[in-house]
Scaffold this active site. Sequence first.
Site, short mmCIF file in Angstrom:
data_model
loop_
_atom_site.label_atom_id
_atom_site.label_comp_id
_atom_site.label_asym_id
_atom_site.label_seq_id
_atom_site.Cartn_x
_atom_site.Cartn_y
_atom_site.Cartn_z
CE LYS A 25 -3.58 -1.90 2.40
NZ LYS A 25 -4.70 -2.25 3.63
CB ALA A 244 -2.91 -10.49 1.57
CG PHE A 313 -9.59 -12.46 4.76
CD1 PHE A 313 -8.56 -13.27 5.29
CD2 PHE A 313 -10.95 -13.37 4.43
CE1 PHE A 313 -8.79 -14.43 5.87
CE2 PHE A 313 -10.87 -14.70 4.98
CZ PHE A 313 -9.74 -15.09 5.53
CD GLU A 314 -5.31 -5.54 3.04
OE1 GLU A 314 -5.77 -4.86 2.22
OE2 GLU A 314 -4.79 -4.93 4.04
CB ILE A 315 -11.17 -8.56 -0.44
CG1 ILE A 315 -11.78 -7.08 -0.50
CG2 ILE A 315 -11.23 -9.19 0.80
CD1 ILE A 315 -13.27 -7.01 -0.34
#
Length: 430
Positions: A25, A244, A313-315
């Site tokens: 990011k 992730a 959770f990275e969606i």
Amino acid sequence: MRALLPLRSSIVVVIVVVLVPFITKPRGVNSSSDAPLTSIPLDLYHTRLEVSPRSDSAALLKEIKSLVLRHPDTLSMETVKMGNRGYAAEVLVVTYDRKMKHDNEKSKFRILMSFGQHGRELITSEVALQLLSVLAEEHNILSMGPVSITKELDNIVIKVVPMENLNGRKLVEAGDLCERRNGRGVDLNRNWGVDWGKKEKDYDPYEENPGTAPFSEPEAQIMRQLAKSFEPHIWVNVHSGMEALFMPYDHKNTTPDGHMSNLMEFLLWDVNRLHFEEKCLVGSGGGLVGYLAHGTTTDYMYDVVKVPMAFTFEIYGDSEASSKDCFKMFNPVDKLEFNKAVNKWSEAFLTLFRLGPSRLATTAGLRKWDSMGGKVIDGSLESNKDSKIDGLDLGMKDLRNYFRLFLLSSVLLMFMFCSRISKSKYRQTN
């Protein structure tokens, strides 16, 4: 897990080293200052055409409230309000329970999920709406057909916070598309008590302002109160910016030790394999995301609330977007990518609901395990009583488990040693 899967771990390390610079990011420097900025596609996202910070609610929350009212047999809701120092916040909590009229929720497997903790990550709340629609059986995911885990859902209570940061979301909808903080400029994912307030060399106050003290913000106080009263077995904090499946820790680049950590990692790899062709990063957030994060919700849930399985959770993430183009970086902007995200992650959550309880069913004493985490501080304006962490000693139960494993290993080694001696004698006599 590392001992059991050495080849896979080696491959993951190589992939991370190569890819992390391209997927992490943004933290201050803009990659393309001349790129055009993307506005919110109103045909995809539930937003208000005319929004001000004083709006009563977001359009998405109104849609969710209508969904709950249509399905009183399985869905219920409550709005929790809290405030301090002239700042007020409210959080909608939706509960899914197929047999709520007959059973005590504490007798079931409990899952707590939060979406929209950062205002600019609109796609996360859209996934929450889709997931609740699937659970209410108003929507079927074509690749899965009708919900096929009805039996498992009978024994689960799921609490969903579809938009934790309502005040920050209002600012985004009003035009500040890069805003991730709450209504008074605090990052809610830095306002929790584990390792709170520590700043890295590249600390950006716009991105990571931790507040004046742990739990200074009403939103964090509400979520802590909810977690401690509900006592979930699984916690999931849903964000966007990359793809992730993270487990603790965020404030250091390691995962916890022990059996529970292995269970978490196995579960995440299963979800990754079943739904994402193993393309998601899996492991410690602090070790894989590219920077350490202090005072995060997931680390507190794991170390203090003692949630056995705590995940972030990275969606979704567009690594090619300019870091100035915040909406495109954190949210899909075309219909195909939008539908892919909401459907794929709804499927993944259903798999989590199916596999999580069965994996933990064989683990005794779920509420009594101990973790070994970071320094815990509690500076809440609301309470300062139950802030101490006592997870540094393993306890007699864990010591007995380790002793049993030691004995078993010794027996196996002795057996192997005796077998080699027998084979050697056999060769000599022949």
